[in-house]
Design an enzyme around this catalytic site. Structure first.
Site, short mmCIF file in Angstrom:
data_model
loop_
_atom_site.label_atom_id
_atom_site.label_comp_id
_atom_site.label_asym_id
_atom_site.label_seq_id
_atom_site.Cartn_x
_atom_site.Cartn_y
_atom_site.Cartn_z
N SER A 139 1.25 -0.98 -0.07
CA SER A 139 0.08 -0.16 0.11
C SER A 139 1.20 1.08 0.56
CB SER A 139 -1.17 0.05 1.24
OG SER A 139 -1.63 1.65 1.33
N TYR A 152 -2.25 -1.64 10.52
CA TYR A 152 -2.09 -1.74 8.47
C TYR A 152 -1.24 -1.55 8.18
CZ TYR A 152 -3.57 -1.16 3.88
OH TYR A 152 -3.61 -1.09 2.91
#
Length: 257
Positions: A139, A152
């Protein structure tokens, strides 16, 4: 022997878009996700539209015993997987101490442990076969600390560094490793209205098309979108304290209210 591309998290969003993009190029697929009913309908549709073979496996990658059973099935089977796409992932937003521990543990189990186990198991199989390709999905959050989605962001930083290290290690085995770091992706299942305005989000289809083309060129680091590439580079120009302050302010603004 028939070759397959295996995609985790293939029932929706980016995983589904990658499955369609690969099927469009004539790739036979093995789709992995938790929801069998969704996988069955997706497999039928892709087979009818593109004439490829699509197999499916319902598996919760966050459950180590089920993952072990799945890996044993792959080891004992006769299907050759020459492309692994680790797209399954879990995310939470909000204050770390306010999260349920089970949800944070799931992030670690799926985003880190399952991804690493799949790379190890299928990487060994690819080495025996004489080569293959691995795509791990990280990401844009991997490039800086991520307050208000701390676990995350940290998990995606792991995926980024793990993938780049693995690429160097596996060069001599004929295995190519790439890592995808998309920015926010539009998804009906994970809609964030404050991100969905204008051109801030790319569609899953746009990201998938860019990614498949980059894989064909054996790109190490894949960042779709000029704006996202600029954002990925920006933490290098900032002090650590400023990078985490800015990331925290942005993430907090996107937390559900």
């Amino acid at each position: 022997m028939t070759r397959y591309a295996m995609i985790t998290g293939a029932s929706s969003g980016l995983g589904l878009a990658l499955a369609e993009a690969l099927a469009r190029r004539g790739r036979n697929l093995i789709l992995v996700a938790r929801q069998r009913d969704l996988l069955e309908s997706i497999a039928l549709e892709l087979t009818q539209r593109f004439g490829v073979e699509v197999l499916l496996r319902a598996c919760d990658l966050g459950e180590p015993l089920r993952l072990s059973g799945f890996l044993l099935e792959l080891e004992e089977g006769d299907r050759q997987i020459d492309l692994l796409v680790n797209c399954a992932g879990i995310r939470t937003y909000g204050h770390f101490l306010a999260q349920e521990w089970g949800d944070e543990q799931d992030i670690i189990e799926v985003n880190i442990l399952a991804l690493t186990r799949l790379c190890h198991a299928l990487g060994n199989a690819m080495a025996v076969q004489g080569g293959g390709q691995i795509l791990n999905v990280a990401s844009l959050a991997a490039f800086a600390p991520g307050p208000w989605m701390t676990t995350y962001a940290a998990s995606k930083a792991y995926v980024l560094h793990f993938s780049e290290g693995l690429r160097e290690e596996l060069k001599q085995t004929g295995i190519k490793v790439s890592v995808l770091c998309p920015g926010p992706v539009r998804s009906p299942l994970r809609r964030i209205p404050r991100l969905d305005n204008g051109n801030r989000c790319m569609s899953p289809e746009e990201v998938a098309l860019y990614t498949v083309r980059a894989l064909e060129k054996n790109r190490a680091l894949i960042i779709p979108g000029r704006r996202n590439r600029w954002l990925a580079a920006s933490p290098r120009w900032l002090s650590r304290w400023l990078a985490r302050k800015l990331a925290g302010a942005i993430n907090r603004a996107y937390c559900p209210r």
